[in-house]
Design an enzyme around this catalytic site. Structure first.
Site, short mmCIF file in Angstrom:
data_model
loop_
_atom_site.label_atom_id
_atom_site.label_comp_id
_atom_site.label_asym_id
_atom_site.label_seq_id
_atom_site.Cartn_x
_atom_site.Cartn_y
_atom_site.Cartn_z
N TYR A 118 31.36 37.27 50.99
CA TYR A 118 30.23 38.13 51.35
C TYR A 118 29.21 37.28 52.10
CZ TYR A 118 25.86 40.71 51.00
OH TYR A 118 24.67 41.33 51.31
N GLU A 206 24.90 42.38 57.66
CA GLU A 206 25.66 42.24 56.42
C GLU A 206 27.15 42.34 56.74
OE1 GLU A 206 25.11 43.84 51.95
OE2 GLU A 206 25.58 45.42 53.38
#
Length: 397
Positions: A118, A206
């Site tokens: 992530y 993101e």
């Protein structure tokens, strides 16, 4: 301004970030054609069909599926295009899917196991610095990771004057447990990602997941990008990426007439001048037992036309049971606003079927109160905050 995945990937690729390649399709036939072209360009045998909506968790709602042949590409695209996709980040009604991204399969076999990470770049408002947040737990909701395994979330804060330094990019790769080619690839990825974030005037990048492939390439498999609206004048090409179908239609209409409006779930409409006063007014409504139905800042030019436009926007929400107008007359005179309220009320006739409470303070507030009180309209005036709160409470009872 939010972007679709494929648009975010276009921006990333323009700054040298390796991305999972794909093509957009609006019909099943276009999806098949895109898959064929993608196979020619990349050699991929399987294809991932991804719904393009402004919401996360698409896979959980059935918006991301793997197709192992062209027939499955057509079938899956037909299922996804036109569906109302419900995810943890949408309402119960979901979001209508108008297009899909046909992407290459990047989970191919090789010398090592693929790993998912992530990574996001955003502003840390507490320190006033940009920050890279990253974790070894890619492919999962970062909120879940933060709650259950907070020690697996790392952050790297960047000094705006110096930018991302080489040792910081290397530290990201080290904390993710990479070595060799993958380590070097990740440092390049992080450097290019941060450059994309700063150069595009974004407020969020993101990537979940960032993938280490079986042959040690590092790439963005997904891309959630939010651009800073205030900087779009510098990026006309990015501004053209706005998809109004994905935005609240009332908010879009308000923006077109120059009103700062955010739709909420409450029952009391707000019309205020100034963002700070608007926030205080929302608190006032909650203290009175109501719930704000919107954030609406009419700015410093609250004349009759602008007030009427604000009324029409607020009343598009069927949940609104009352409207509270709270104006501080600094730049704008209170009597001018009061006259605007009276004129707008008369112009709209029977369109206004809810009680209206008007609180005006500042320049010519006494004249404004007299105008409201003598108008003969079903408009109640207030002077103090508590008085306005009591009147809101009374009409909601």
């Amino acid at each position: 301004m939010n972007l679709h995945e494929y648009q975010g990937k276009e921006i990333l690729a323009s700054f040298g970030v390796r991305v999972q390649r794909g093509k957009v399709a609006t019909t099943p036939a276009e999806a098949v054609a895109a898959a064929k072209q993608l196979t020619e360009e990349t050699g991929t045998g399987w294809h991932v069909i991804k719904a393009q909506v402004h919401a996360g968790g698409r896979g959980k709602g059935g918006g991301v599926k793997l197709a192992k042949n062209l027939q499955e590409v057509e079938e899956i695209a037909g299922q996804i295009i036109g569906m109302d996709l419900v995810t943890p980040q949408t309402s119960a009604e979901g979001k209508r899917v108008h297009q899909v991204l046909v992407a290459e399969d990047v989970y191919y076999p090789g010398d090592s196991e693929p790993n998912e990470f992530y990574m996001s770049v955003l502003l840390n408002r507490a320190t006033g610095r940009n920050m890279i947040m990253y974790s070894t737990e890619g492919g999962m909701d970062i909120e879940t990771v933060a709650e259950e395994t907070p020690h697996l979330i790392f952050t790297e804060e960047i000094d705006a004057a110096q930018g991302l330094l080489p040792f910081q990019a290397r530290r990201v790769a080290f904390n993710l447990g990479l070595s060799g080619t993958a380590f070097k690839e990740m440092t390049k990825f992080v450097t290019s990602l941060y450059k994309a974030y700063v150069s595009s005037d974004s407020s969020l990048f993101e990537i979940n997941p960032v993938l280490k492939t079986s042959d040690d390439k590092i790439m963005a498999v997904d891309a959630k990008v939010t651009l800073d609206d205030n900087a779009l004048f510098r990026h006309k090409d990015y501004a053209a990426m706005r998809d109004l179908r994905e935005e609240n239609p009332i908010e879009v209409e308000a923006k077109e007439v120059g009103l700062n409006y955010v739709d909420l779930d409450g029952n009391v409409g707000c019309m205020v001048n100034g963002a700070g006063l608007a926030m205080a007014t929302m608190d006032l409504i909650k203290m009175a037992g109501g719930e704000p139905a919107n954030f609406l800042d009419v700015g410093g030019t609250a004349d009759a036309k602008r007030v009427e436009e604000a009324f029409r926007i607020i009343l598009k929400d069927p949940n609104v049971k009352a409207i509270l107008i709270n104006i501080f007359g600094g730049i704008v005179r209170c009597d001018r606003v009061a006259q605007g309220v009276v004129d707008a009320y008369k112009n709209m006739g029977d369109a206004i079927q809810v009680p209206i409470i008007v609180r005006l303070q500042g320049t010519n507030a006494d004249i404004a109160k007299e105008l409201i009180d003598n108008s003969g309209l079903a408009v109640e005036s207030a002077v103090e905050f508590q008085e306005a709160a009591d009147k809101v409470q009374a009409v909601l009872a």
